[in-house]
Write an enzyme that holds these catalytic residues in place. Structure first.
Site, PDB file in Angstrom:
ATOM      1  N   ARG A   1      40.333  53.841  -8.062  1.00 19.59           N
ATOM      2  CA  ARG A   1      40.829  55.122  -7.575  1.00 19.59           C
ATOM      3  C   ARG A   1      39.738  56.030  -7.026  1.00 19.59           C
ATOM      4  O   ARG A   1      39.921  56.681  -6.000  1.00 19.59           O
ATOM      5  CB  ARG A   1      41.550  55.832  -8.717  1.00 19.59           C
TER       6      ARG A   1
ATOM      7  N   ARG B   1      38.988  55.891 -14.650  1.00 17.85           N
ATOM      8  CA  ARG B   1      39.961  55.047 -15.335  1.00 17.85           C
ATOM      9  C   ARG B   1      40.630  54.100 -14.357  1.00 17.85           C
ATOM     10  O   ARG B   1      40.969  54.497 -13.239  1.00 17.85           O
ATOM     11  CB  ARG B   1      41.031  55.916 -16.001  1.00 17.85           C
TER      12      ARG B   1
ATOM     13  N   GLY C   1      51.463  66.908 -30.228  1.00 16.54           N
ATOM     14  CA  GLY C   1      51.670  66.179 -28.980  1.00 16.54           C
ATOM     15  C   GLY C   1      52.511  64.945 -29.225  1.00 16.54           C
ATOM     16  O   GLY C   1      52.337  64.240 -30.223  1.00 16.54           O
TER      17      GLY C   1
END
Lengths: 639, 249
Positions: free
Chosen positions: A331, A436, A41
């Site tokens: 959020r 988060r 990655g």
């Protein structure tokens, strides 16, 4: 014996990382060149980790499935990257950032890891700036900052609405430099298909060369996974369409525990679903909520042009419900509030599954030019997709699957339960609890990559300096290789009638319906049955054209969908087990009269770490009890 | 909508390619171009035929994966768009759409519409960075950058590395790509230290990898999905010339 030792250093919170660095084992520069590291990655965690480890002198092999390391999906992060620098003289500090993350995560993250993430945040901005990342500046030449949801300070650094791109390219350029110096070797267009464990330690990986189809073996002294999140479990999400959970699932099958898999963030501000062919949803940065006001009409089914609806007939529901934070609530709160209004029949747009994000007042007050300077590229992007200009008419938005707080369980060393196998960035579970906060994913990923993994990986490798890189002819490699080939042949031999994408789409529907923004026992149990049925159908009716030994995108998709199906079951089991609401995980059975999430700390103040027990067998649950010694655990309130 | 497609098919880098004709019915004007290709592939696979291979990932014009040459234009119709931002409403019912991969010596075809853009990574490795290790950085606010320079550097840094500039150029020049990176770093104090080496090395690598020289026609600027202007090429030329005549580092 419980394997779940988080290995948190003793001592006061603010001294733990300093103490760790002072007492960790080191590898001398002479020995580093004898040690090989695999990094899988190349996003905002992987590229910096690979570059930083190579800079230290290790031999690094780097893998990504894209054609170039620069394309990892961190590139699409928009709004910014947090740092506790107190640039605005507004009371920010490492502790404050730590506190905001713990609270934002609804008290389901590990204190020590979160504090460390906040502690290294400032150095990341220094590092990126030195690399030539063009962060926004004030006229005096200093860094500019803005505010994000869930906090009351301005600590977010940004580069217009393309912060992720700029930050990622900083890491990418550092990696390219190491490639030129011969310390890092790049393997692009490779999908990792298995991890090789020898004598209980991660020693290599099996990859498929996506151009030739060749199955390859790579050995090293340790393996670092920086393979991102799995928001694409919903099919439609803000992630790149190729983002996948396969590396994490291979790690899980090889003994790495999976932490809090059901903690998935649904981002409140995305362009709504427009048609049934849609393959992805586009995020509109949270930073827009700094100046945009969210509302729906007060009357159900009000079909007037939004600009014709006067203020007194608008319900600015976030400002109404959460006066202290208003449009800048976290959020999870914003997403659920939007869903609540739409489910109650107040939604707007063709489908009724959208709310307005309105810049009328901001444009009137600050002028079009100022708004353009802050959000120009986002407004353009919105207009290109929908044909509407947000300067003239309110945006329409709706929540979509976005970020996964859950991931591979890691200890303070960012090491999984498999020795020598590390997980960094979004791929691990550690820093964001159950939700988060905005602009902290780049921060955590970059922190892991630049300033944490280089230390903790060295600490591990210090005991490996006399170990030779294993031969890829060992039986463990042979076995893993054969299993990968067998699986690929199995896919190709099904020869059914349905495409991999069609299965992915159906899986996404099941997950969105039953394991999305709101969950309940009945729905989750139904999801388990539906996923099991879908899995059976997948393995008996999949169709893939072409062969194994060529570039075959359908084969790539099938392999990823097979892993998503297994992960979906794990997510649902985790959601079923956690009978409380916390952060993004909202169990309808656990809510207040006003519809706010109700945590049950007595029973669920733990990280759920799942151990693989075999295909189609129930995984075993391990609990890491969370201890809060530095914050008072409270009801999270943004009112 | 009903459309006809003329798509480049090529089994592998060594195979001989050809145009294949397809017809697709029931195309929704609101579909993106990539979603249209998805539905074409869905149909082809169900008919037992080979799917069309094409690169795409983020679908929001930032990863730089998508790379289709549509009706003779890199990224198709529209200003400052990547392929993923092209919608079927840009085409007429019954229209024939020709889709090709990038055509450039530096970007060999891997399969169908997928090309190998490794050359861009190699150019980056030749100098597209600031030589600083993790841990060496000074305080970010100790390096003052004027807002004008920071904004200008950002404009250059917005490059997504898709390669449309190369595909648009009749000389297959990578000047705009190189210019964007050289300019970004030359505009910032952090990048000035090794600006000379960078310009010389990146240009040398570009030449070595088979990209042609600049035509000055500006096709690259027109097709760049991020609107990167050829004034950056002027900046590159200046940097390169000054470096060529300056003292060696």
């Amino acid at each position: 014996m419980s394997k779940l030792d988080a290995k948190i250093p003793e001592g006061p919170l603010a001294k733990k990382w300093t103490k760790y660095k002072a007492s960790q084992k080191l590898v001398s520069p002479n020995n580093r060149k004898k040690l090989d590291i695999i990094v899988v990655g190349t996003g905002i965690a992987g590229a910096p980790a690979a570059a930083s480890l190579a800079e230290m002198g290790y031999n690094v092999k780097v893998f990504c499935f894209q054609d170039s390391a620069r394309r990892a999906h961190s590139v699409a992060a928009q709004g910014g990257i947090n740092a506790a620098r107190n640039n605005k003289n507004d009371g920010d500090s490492v502790y404050r950032l730590f506190y905001d993350m713990i609270k934002g995560g609804d008290y389901r993250a590990r204190e020590a890891n979160v504090y460390r993430a906040a502690e290294v945040s400032s150095a990341i901005i220094d590092q990126l700036t030195a690399q030539g990342v063009p962060f926004a500046r004030e006229y005096g030449g200093t860094l500019a900052n803005r505010t994000f949801g869930g906090v009351q300070v301005s600590r977010t650094n940004y580069a217009q609405g393309q912060t992720g791109q700029q930050v990622l390219l900083g890491g990418y350029s550092a990696l390219k430099r190491q490639v030129a110096l011969g310390k890092a070797t790049m393997y692009s267009r490779r999908q990792m298909l298995d991890i090789v464990v020898i004598d209980g330690k991660a020693r290599g990986i099996i990859t498929r060369n996506l151009i030739t189809g060749e199955i390859e073996r790579h050995a090293a002294h340790c393996v670092v996974l920086a393979t991102g999140g799995y928001g694409t479990i919903y099919y439609l999400s803000t992630l790149a369409v190729q983002s996948n959970a396969s590396a994490a699932m291979q790690a899980y099958r090889k003994g790495a525990y999976f932490g809090n898999p059901s903690f998935i963030q649904i981002h409140p501000t995305c362009i709504p679903v427009l048609n049934e062919y849609q393959s992805k949803l586009t995020l509109m940065s949270e930073s827009l909520r700094n100046d945009g006001r969210i509302w729906v009409p007060k009357v159900k089914g009000d079909k007037r042009n939004p600009n014709d609806i006067p203020d007194e007939e608008r319900d600015y529901y976030l400002e109404r419900r959460y006066p202290a934070f208003g449009n800048l609530v976290p959020r999870d709160v914003a997403s659920r509030a939007a869903k609540e209004r739409c489910d109650a029949g107040y939604g707007v747009g063709k489908t009724g599954l959208a709310v307005y994000l309105d810049f009328r007042d901001a444009v009137a007050k600050q002028g079009k030019k100022a708004i353009k300077g802050k959000y120009g590229n986002l407004f353009d992007m919105y207009e290109k997709i929908t044909g509407d200009s947000p300067y003239e008419t309110p945006m329409m938005i709706y929540p979509a699957g976005h970020y996964t707080m859950g991931g591979l369980w890691v200890d303070y060393n960012l090491q999984t339960t498999v020795p020598g196998l590390f997980a960094i960035g979004e791929a691990n579970f550690s820093d964001h609890g159950a939700n988060r906060l905005g602009a902290s994913s780049l921060m955590q990923g970059a922190g892991d990559g630049y300033f944490i993994a280089p230390y903790t990986v060295s600490n591990y490798l210090a005991d490996e300096i006399t170990t030779k890189v294993p031969s890829t002819d060992l039986p463990e490699f042979e076995e893993a290789h054969n299993k990968v080939v067998e699986r690929i042949n199995k896919f190709l031999n099904i020869n059914g009638t349905k495409t991999a994408s069609s299965f992915h789409k159906r899986l996404g529907h099941i997950m969105w319906e039953h394991a999305g923004m709101k969950r309940n026992e009945e729905g989750l149990k139904k999801a388990l049955e539906e996923i099991a049925a879908l899995k059976k159908e997948f393995w008996s009716d999949l169709k893939i054209p072409g062969k194994a030994d060529e570039l075959n995108q359908e084969l790539e998709k099938a392999s990823r969908v097979a892993d998503f199906i297994d992960l979906a079951t794990l997510i649902v089991r985790d959601a079923l087990n956690r009978k409380e609401s916390c952060g993004a995980h909202f169990r309808e059975e656990s809510q207040s009269e006003g519809g706010e999430a109700v945590r049950i700390d007595k029973e669920y103040s733990y990280v759920a770490a799942w151990e693989y027990q075999g295909d189609d067998k129930e995984p075993k649950l391990h609990k890491e009890q969370l201890k809060f010694e530095n914050v008072e655990v409270k009801v999270r309130s943004y009112k | 909508m009903k459309i006809k497609l003329n798509i480049w098919k090529q089994a592998n880098p060594k195979a001989k390619g050809r145009f294949e004709k397809y017809e697709l019915d029931g195309v929704d004007p609101e579909m993106s171009f990539l979603e249209m290709l998805d539905s074409l592939n869905e149909k082809l696979i169900k008919e037992g035929k080979d799917a069309v291979a094409f690169d795409h990932d983020c679908h929001e014009a930032i990863c730089g994966c998508c790379s289709l040459y549509i009706n003779g234009r890199p990224h198709g119709p529209g200003e400052e768009v990547a392929t993923c931002q092209v919608h079927m409403r840009a085409f007429k019912d019954g229209e024939t759409i020709t889709v090709e991969p990038w055509r450039a010596k530096g970007f060999p075809v891997l399969k169908d519409l997928i090309v190998d853009r490794n050359a861009f990574d190699k150019i980056m490795s030749a100098g597209g960075f600031v030589s600083i290790d993790a841990g060496q950085a000074p305080d970010a606010n100790s390096i003052l950058v004027s807002k004008v320079d920071a904004d200008k550097a950002f404009d250059a840094a917005a490059c997504i590395g898709c390669g449309a500039c190369v595909a648009a150029c009749k000389n297959s020049s990578a000047m705009l790509f190189v210019a964007a990176k050289v300019s970004q770093l030359a505009l910032l104090p952090q990048g000035k230290v090794e600006a000379k080496r960078r310009a010389l090395n990146m240009v040398a690598k570009m030449d070595e990898l088979g990209f042609g020289s600049c035509t000055n026609t500006g096709a690259c600027e027109v097709e760049c999905p991020k609107g990167i202007g050829i004034d950056f090429i002027a900046k590159l030329n200046r940097e390169y010339l000054c470096a060529s005549f300056g003292e060696a580092e």
